[in-house]
Design a protein around this motif. Structure first.
Motif, PDB file in Angstrom:
ATOM      1  N   SER A  88     -44.091   6.672 -34.445  1.00 33.67           N
ATOM      2  CA  SER A  88     -45.111   5.628 -34.271  1.00 33.67           C
ATOM      3  C   SER A  88     -44.712   4.412 -35.092  1.00 33.67           C
ATOM      4  O   SER A  88     -43.774   4.478 -35.897  1.00 33.67           O
ATOM      5  CB  SER A  88     -46.486   6.126 -34.733  1.00 33.67           C
ATOM      6  OG  SER A  88     -46.539   6.113 -36.142  1.00 33.67           O
ATOM      7  N   VAL A  90     -46.454   2.998 -37.514  1.00 33.84           N
ATOM      8  CA  VAL A  90     -46.704   3.238 -38.946  1.00 33.84           C
ATOM      9  C   VAL A  90     -45.566   4.054 -39.538  1.00 33.84           C
ATOM     10  O   VAL A  90     -45.074   3.771 -40.640  1.00 33.84           O
ATOM     11  CB  VAL A  90     -48.062   3.961 -39.149  1.00 33.84           C
ATOM     12  CG1 VAL A  90     -48.199   4.450 -40.585  1.00 33.84           C
ATOM     13  CG2 VAL A  90     -49.223   3.036 -38.804  1.00 33.84           C
ATOM     14  N   ASN A  93     -42.735   1.766 -40.234  1.00 36.26           N
ATOM     15  CA  ASN A  93     -42.953   0.966 -41.442  1.00 36.26           C
ATOM     16  C   ASN A  93     -42.738   1.787 -42.710  1.00 36.26           C
ATOM     17  O   ASN A  93     -42.096   1.322 -43.661  1.00 36.26           O
ATOM     18  CB  ASN A  93     -44.382   0.393 -41.453  1.00 36.26           C
ATOM     19  CG  ASN A  93     -44.522  -0.787 -40.503  1.00 36.26           C
ATOM     20  OD1 ASN A  93     -43.537  -1.358 -40.050  1.00 36.26           O
ATOM     21  ND2 ASN A  93     -45.760  -1.147 -40.195  1.00 36.26           N
ATOM     22  N   HIS A 117     -51.713  -5.404 -40.891  1.00 34.72           N
ATOM     23  CA  HIS A 117     -52.105  -4.063 -40.430  1.00 34.72           C
ATOM     24  C   HIS A 117     -52.377  -3.164 -41.638  1.00 34.72           C
ATOM     25  O   HIS A 117     -51.842  -3.392 -42.725  1.00 34.72           O
ATOM     26  CB  HIS A 117     -50.969  -3.472 -39.582  1.00 34.72           C
ATOM     27  CG  HIS A 117     -51.323  -2.188 -38.899  1.00 34.72           C
ATOM     28  ND1 HIS A 117     -50.856  -0.958 -39.322  1.00 34.72           N
ATOM     29  CD2 HIS A 117     -52.115  -1.945 -37.832  1.00 34.72           C
ATOM     30  CE1 HIS A 117     -51.334  -0.010 -38.518  1.00 34.72           C
ATOM     31  NE2 HIS A 117     -52.090  -0.584 -37.606  1.00 34.72           N
ATOM     32  N   SER A 167     -51.360  -7.640 -36.760  1.00 34.23           N
ATOM     33  CA  SER A 167     -52.152  -7.079 -35.669  1.00 34.23           C
ATOM     34  C   SER A 167     -52.961  -8.163 -34.967  1.00 34.23           C
ATOM     35  O   SER A 167     -53.220  -8.082 -33.777  1.00 34.23           O
ATOM     36  CB  SER A 167     -53.105  -6.012 -36.203  1.00 34.23           C
ATOM     37  OG  SER A 167     -52.367  -5.011 -36.840  1.00 34.23           O
ATOM     38  N   ALA A 194     -44.787  -4.527 -33.985  1.00 32.30           N
ATOM     39  CA  ALA A 194     -45.601  -3.560 -33.226  1.00 32.30           C
ATOM     40  C   ALA A 194     -46.281  -4.219 -32.029  1.00 32.30           C
ATOM     41  O   ALA A 194     -46.185  -3.729 -30.906  1.00 32.30           O
ATOM     42  CB  ALA A 194     -46.640  -2.916 -34.145  1.00 32.30           C
ATOM     43  N   HIS A 195     -46.961  -5.350 -32.280  1.00 32.58           N
ATOM     44  CA  HIS A 195     -47.719  -5.974 -31.193  1.00 32.58           C
ATOM     45  C   HIS A 195     -46.856  -6.721 -30.194  1.00 32.58           C
ATOM     46  O   HIS A 195     -47.164  -6.761 -29.012  1.00 32.58           O
ATOM     47  CB  HIS A 195     -48.773  -6.933 -31.759  1.00 32.58           C
ATOM     48  CG  HIS A 195     -50.124  -6.299 -31.802  1.00 32.58           C
ATOM     49  ND1 HIS A 195     -50.981  -6.322 -30.735  1.00 32.58           N
ATOM     50  CD2 HIS A 195     -50.731  -5.568 -32.766  1.00 32.58           C
ATOM     51  CE1 HIS A 195     -52.080  -5.646 -31.042  1.00 32.58           C
ATOM     52  NE2 HIS A 195     -51.955  -5.176 -32.272  1.00 32.58           N
ATOM     53  N   SER A 219     -43.910  -0.631 -32.527  1.00 35.96           N
ATOM     54  CA  SER A 219     -44.498   0.403 -31.678  1.00 35.96           C
ATOM     55  C   SER A 219     -43.992   0.124 -30.266  1.00 35.96           C
ATOM     56  O   SER A 219     -43.775  -1.031 -29.905  1.00 35.96           O
ATOM     57  CB  SER A 219     -46.029   0.315 -31.658  1.00 35.96           C
ATOM     58  OG  SER A 219     -46.561   0.307 -32.955  1.00 35.96           O
ATOM     59  N   LYS A 222     -47.436  -1.258 -26.989  1.00 37.28           N
ATOM     60  CA  LYS A 222     -48.425  -2.338 -27.014  1.00 37.28           C
ATOM     61  C   LYS A 222     -47.984  -3.371 -25.953  1.00 37.28           C
ATOM     62  O   LYS A 222     -48.177  -3.108 -24.780  1.00 37.28           O
ATOM     63  CB  LYS A 222     -48.552  -2.874 -28.433  1.00 37.28           C
ATOM     64  CG  LYS A 222     -49.073  -1.789 -29.410  1.00 37.28           C
ATOM     65  CD  LYS A 222     -49.369  -2.292 -30.801  1.00 37.28           C
ATOM     66  CE  LYS A 222     -49.846  -1.161 -31.701  1.00 37.28           C
ATOM     67  NZ  LYS A 222     -50.179  -1.616 -33.059  1.00 37.28           N
ATOM     68  N   HIS A 229     -44.832   5.617 -29.380  1.00 36.55           N
ATOM     69  CA  HIS A 229     -43.646   5.962 -30.163  1.00 36.55           C
ATOM     70  C   HIS A 229     -43.347   4.789 -31.085  1.00 36.55           C
ATOM     71  O   HIS A 229     -44.011   3.756 -31.034  1.00 36.55           O
ATOM     72  CB  HIS A 229     -42.472   6.224 -29.191  1.00 36.55           C
ATOM     73  CG  HIS A 229     -41.364   7.061 -29.769  1.00 36.55           C
ATOM     74  ND1 HIS A 229     -41.499   8.407 -30.015  1.00 36.55           N
ATOM     75  CD2 HIS A 229     -40.094   6.749 -30.157  1.00 36.55           C
ATOM     76  CE1 HIS A 229     -40.362   8.888 -30.510  1.00 36.55           C
ATOM     77  NE2 HIS A 229     -39.489   7.889 -30.602  1.00 36.55           N
TER      78      HIS A 229
HETATM   79  C1  LIG Z   1     -50.508  -1.154 -34.217  1.00 31.22           C
HETATM   80  C2  LIG Z   1     -49.744  -1.594 -35.406  1.00 31.22           C
HETATM   81  C3  LIG Z   1     -48.970  -0.702 -36.133  1.00 31.22           C
HETATM   82  C4  LIG Z   1     -49.105   0.781 -35.965  1.00 31.22           C
HETATM   83  O1  LIG Z   1     -48.588   1.323 -34.885  1.00 31.22           O
HETATM   84  P1  LIG Z   1     -48.770   2.847 -34.459  1.00 31.22           P
HETATM   85  O2  LIG Z   1     -47.712   2.945 -33.432  1.00 31.22           O
HETATM   86  O3  LIG Z   1     -50.168   2.989 -33.982  1.00 31.22           O
HETATM   87  O4  LIG Z   1     -48.498   3.715 -35.652  1.00 31.22           O
HETATM   88  C5  LIG Z   1     -48.131  -1.194 -37.124  1.00 31.22           C
HETATM   89  N1  LIG Z   1     -48.119  -2.502 -37.414  1.00 31.22           N
HETATM   90  C6  LIG Z   1     -48.887  -3.382 -36.762  1.00 31.22           C
HETATM   91  C7  LIG Z   1     -48.799  -4.825 -37.137  1.00 31.22           C
HETATM   92  C8  LIG Z   1     -49.739  -2.960 -35.754  1.00 31.22           C
HETATM   93  O5  LIG Z   1     -50.536  -3.836 -35.141  1.00 31.22           O
END
Ligand SMILES: *Cc1c(COP(=O)(O)O)cnc(C)c1O
Length: 417
Positions: A88, A90, A93, A117, A167, A194-195, A219, A222, A229
């Motif tokens: 994922s 997270v 990160n 986030h 986010s 991620a986004h 991620s 998104k 993943h």
């Molecule tokens: C959604 C998000 C994540 C986390 O992603 P997951 O795949 O849900 O673990 C990490 N960083 C940012 C900035 C996000 O918006």
């Protein structure tokens, strides 16, 4: 409790979402081919280690598929090195912080009230690593990092990691502007995509790997429309450190059915990514303009509301509004805005909309104006149940996933729920 009780709930969910407008900015839907692979035997297996160097037998086809995913990701993102094993964003990160910092180091990141986030704060990975957080200075007018103040803060606080990405993410972050200062103080630059990973893949947002970031995490579900993943891109110099921080650092088995789905989504994005990302951003700008025309306080009208898939409205009592929208089958989330009370995150004033999923379902600018009209009726206090009837009828025409090869892949039809 019977098995049927559980499948009945899942069926009911499927029906509800097929009749709804999904506007949550962190979600997307996968193509029928990807859905088929998510139900494959790959999801029962283990493959710890790297392609060609596993700790388990039985992985020869799994190795083929993971190598496809790696090669496709390097090509699509024009990257030096990729790791497709985080499960994922997270996880990605946490692995990056693990690889690049030690206890008590300073991490410079956006505060959650400015769009950062949870995984950028001490309740998550930075807390596990005992990092000290310094906030990026934030410009409320621009809804972006204050570039000059950022550069002086880097020199003053000497972070070990300068983290970008968010986010709530309307405009590209000042990566190039941070580059010299980060190098001068010995900081690594990490970009959490991620986004916006799908927008970067389609070359319609900033290109972090080309602007000097050392590591890009993300991620894959998104704006990048794949299975749930994570992924990490980095330079050759940091490849071993990142790989070790993923396995054995923070992942054991890496959900191999999702890696197969990721590989197929990478093929789809190589073919359709540019058109998909362009339309997603056009749709967000159109939705913002239409809601602004309906009289709502959509942030940043002087900058066409957004350069990403998101728009943000300041509506005051956002919790009640999000519940009313849900009653009309319009699915969105409330969001903390910079000027809200940070100690009351459950009662913010923002609503965030993302256009990536409606775009994947084939909607374009004219549909965005219809969506804006439906949203406006609810926010203006019309009975949600009445609006819901029109939402269900409108959504009926948008049931196929676009920007993928699924229509030609008859054999891959997902078993209908
Ligand atoms: C959604 C998000 C994540 C986390 O992603 P997951 O795949 O849900 O673990 C990490 N960083 C940012 C900035 C996000 O918006």
């Amino acid at each position: 409790m019977h098995v049927e009780d559980i499948t009945r709930s899942v069926r009911a969910h499927h029906k509800w979402f097929s009749e709804s407008l999904p506007l949550i900015a962190s979600e997307n839907i996968t193509s029928p081919a990807v859905r088929q692979l998510l139900a494959s035997d790959f999801g029962h297996r283990y493959a710890e280690g790297k392609v060609g160097h596993r700790y388990y037998q039985g992985v020869k086809y799994i190795d083929e598929v993971e190598q496809y995913a790696i090669d496709l990701a390097l090509k699509l993102f024009r990257a030096e090195h990729v790791n497709v094993q985080p499960i994922s964003g997270v996880n990605a990160n946490i692995a990056a912080f693990f690889a690049l910092s030690s206890q008590n180091d300073v991490l410079m990141a956006l505060d959650t009230s400015h769009g950062g986030h949870l995984s950028h704060g001490t309740k998550s990975g930075p807390g596990i690593r005992h990092l000290r957080i310094v906030k990026h200075p934030f410009d409320y007018e621009e809804m972006n990092i204050d570039t000059d103040a950022m550069v002086s803060t880097i020199y003053e606080k000497k972070p070990k990691i300068v983290l970008f990405g968010a986010s709530l993410f309307l405009f590209p972050h000042p990566v190039k502007e941070a580059y010299d200062a980060a190098r001068d103080v010995g900081a690594t630059i990490v970009y959490d995509a991620a986004h916006v990973l799908g927008l970067i893949a389609g070359e319609q947002f900033q290109d972090p790997l080309n602007e000097g970031v050392d590591v890009m995490t993300g991620s894959t579900h998104k704006t990048f429309p794949g299975p749930q993943h994570g992924i990490i891109f980095t330079t050759r110099a940091l490849a071993d450190a990142i790989d070790d921080a993923v396995f054995p650092g923070t992942v054991s088995n890496h959900h191999l059915h999702h890696v197969a789905g990721l590989a197929v989504t990478l093929v789809e994005m190589l073919e359709f990514g540019k058109a998909y990302a362009q339309q997603t951003i056009k749709n967000a700008k159109t939705l913002g303009a239409a809601l602004h025309d309906h009289g709502f306080n959509v942030l940043c009208p002087e900058k066409e509301f957004t350069e990403s898939h998101q728009i943000v409205l300041d509506v005051g009592r956002a919790s009640a509004m999000a519940v009313a929208l849900e009653k009309a089958n319009i699915i969105a989330n409330k969001n903390l805005l910079p000027w809200d009370d940070h100690n009351a995150p459950e009662n913010p004033s923002g609503i965030r909309f993302g256009t990536q999923e409606l775009t994947r379902l084939g909607m374009k600018e004219s549909e965005m104006r219809v969506v804006a009209g439906l949203v406006a009726r609810v926010l203006n206090g019309k009975a949600p149940e009445k609006v819901k009837k029109d939402v269900v009828e409108f959504k009926n025409n948008y049931q196929e996933v676009e920007y993928c090869f699924s229509h030609e892949l008859g054999a891959y039809q997902f078993p209908a729920w």
